[in-house]
Scaffold this motif. Structure first.
Motif, PDB file in Angstrom:
ATOM      1  N   MET A   1      41.272  12.882  84.356  1.00 30.64           N
ATOM      2  CA  MET A   1      42.467  11.884  84.318  1.00 30.64           C
ATOM      3  C   MET A   1      42.982  11.402  85.450  1.00 30.64           C
ATOM      4  O   MET A   1      42.957  12.216  86.560  1.00 30.64           O
ATOM      5  CB  MET A   1      43.714  12.668  83.354  1.00 30.64           C
ATOM      6  N   ARG A   2      43.102  10.259  85.321  1.00 27.42           N
ATOM      7  CA  ARG A   2      43.828   9.615  86.478  1.00 27.42           C
ATOM      8  C   ARG A   2      45.151   9.639  86.530  1.00 27.42           C
ATOM      9  O   ARG A   2      45.655   9.149  85.610  1.00 27.42           O
ATOM     10  CB  ARG A   2      43.329   8.211  86.767  1.00 27.42           C
ATOM     11  N   TYR A   3      46.016   9.570  87.635  1.00 26.45           N
ATOM     12  CA  TYR A   3      47.384   9.364  87.599  1.00 26.45           C
ATOM     13  C   TYR A   3      47.724   8.262  88.505  1.00 26.45           C
ATOM     14  O   TYR A   3      47.202   8.087  89.637  1.00 26.45           O
ATOM     15  CB  TYR A   3      47.772  10.817  88.415  1.00 26.45           C
ATOM     16  N   LEU A   4      48.486   7.274  87.941  1.00 26.18           N
ATOM     17  CA  LEU A   4      48.914   6.059  88.581  1.00 26.18           C
ATOM     18  C   LEU A   4      50.284   6.348  89.151  1.00 26.18           C
ATOM     19  O   LEU A   4      51.224   6.793  88.291  1.00 26.18           O
ATOM     20  CB  LEU A   4      48.752   4.950  87.856  1.00 26.18           C
ATOM     21  N   LEU A   5      50.467   6.312  90.496  1.00 30.10           N
ATOM     22  CA  LEU A   5      51.969   6.710  90.757  1.00 30.10           C
ATOM     23  C   LEU A   5      52.751   5.554  91.118  1.00 30.10           C
ATOM     24  O   LEU A   5      52.217   4.507  91.518  1.00 30.10           O
ATOM     25  CB  LEU A   5      51.600   7.085  92.535  1.00 30.10           C
ATOM     26  N   ASP A   6      53.859   5.581  90.385  1.00 29.06           N
ATOM     27  CA  ASP A   6      55.033   4.662  90.343  1.00 29.06           C
ATOM     28  C   ASP A   6      55.633   4.205  91.869  1.00 29.06           C
ATOM     29  O   ASP A   6      55.500   5.387  92.668  1.00 29.06           O
ATOM     30  CB  ASP A   6      56.017   4.807  89.446  1.00 29.06           C
ATOM     31  N   THR A   7      56.414   3.387  91.965  1.00 36.16           N
ATOM     32  CA  THR A   7      57.244   3.067  93.309  1.00 36.16           C
ATOM     33  C   THR A   7      57.990   4.394  93.785  1.00 36.16           C
ATOM     34  O   THR A   7      57.820   4.716  94.853  1.00 36.16           O
ATOM     35  CB  THR A   7      57.862   1.974  93.019  1.00 36.16           C
ATOM     36  N   ASN A   8      58.753   5.078  92.751  1.00 32.17           N
ATOM     37  CA  ASN A   8      59.641   5.980  93.131  1.00 32.17           C
ATOM     38  C   ASN A   8      58.905   7.265  93.891  1.00 32.17           C
ATOM     39  O   ASN A   8      59.316   7.937  94.797  1.00 32.17           O
ATOM     40  CB  ASN A   8      60.612   6.531  92.474  1.00 32.17           C
ATOM     41  N   VAL A   9      57.738   7.379  93.338  1.00 35.51           N
ATOM     42  CA  VAL A   9      56.646   8.759  93.658  1.00 35.51           C
ATOM     43  C   VAL A   9      56.246   8.246  94.994  1.00 35.51           C
ATOM     44  O   VAL A   9      55.844   9.168  95.871  1.00 35.51           O
ATOM     45  CB  VAL A   9      55.847   9.071  92.654  1.00 35.51           C
TER      46      VAL A   9
END
Length: 133
Positions: A1-9
């Motif tokens: 599974m891939r994780y897309l990091l959002d701005t706050n992360v």
């Protein structure tokens, strides 16, 4: 599974390079981590607005280590579907979050964010909060 990091992360990773986010990245494997060009644009704008060269340099270092994904079709189709549904439900989300959600959903990524109130409205979008205590 891939994780897309959002701005706050990603922002937290810039501020705390050995913190909780870095620990989770190590646990899931760097090859499974990415972010969006939308996130990169938001962060670069924030760094430019603050006019802090050290912050900008740290941000560029973090972005260079991440797989920054371009926004490509069929994310545009997913955008229309998501936006239409949320507007019909009277629960719209911000424009950039909408683009990030469409991109993540099309790519089958889990969005890693502390902004669960927005992303939680998007049908079929997996999300996790790596910043929660």
């Amino acid at each position: 599974m891939r994780y897309l990091l959002d701005t706050n992360v990603v922002s937290d990773l810039v501020r705390h390079p050995q913190g909780r986010v870095a620990e989770r990245i190590a646990a899931v494997g760097e090859a499974n981590i990415c972010t969006s060009i939308i996130v990169a644009a938001e962060l670069r704008y924030g760094a430019a607005k603050k006019r802090l060269p050290r912050l900008a340099a740290r941000l560029e270092s973090v972005l260079a280590a991440l797989d920054v994904l371009p926004l490509e079709a069929p994310a545009d189709v997913a955008y229309v579907e998501i936006r239409s549904q949320l507007e019909r439900d009277g629960r719209p989300i911000g424009a950039n979050d909408l683009l990030i959600a469409a991109q993540a959903r099309v790519l089958g990524c889990t969005v890693v964010t502390a902004n669960q109130s927005e992303f939680g409205r998007v049908p079929g979008l997996r999300q996790e909060n790596w910043l929660a205590h």
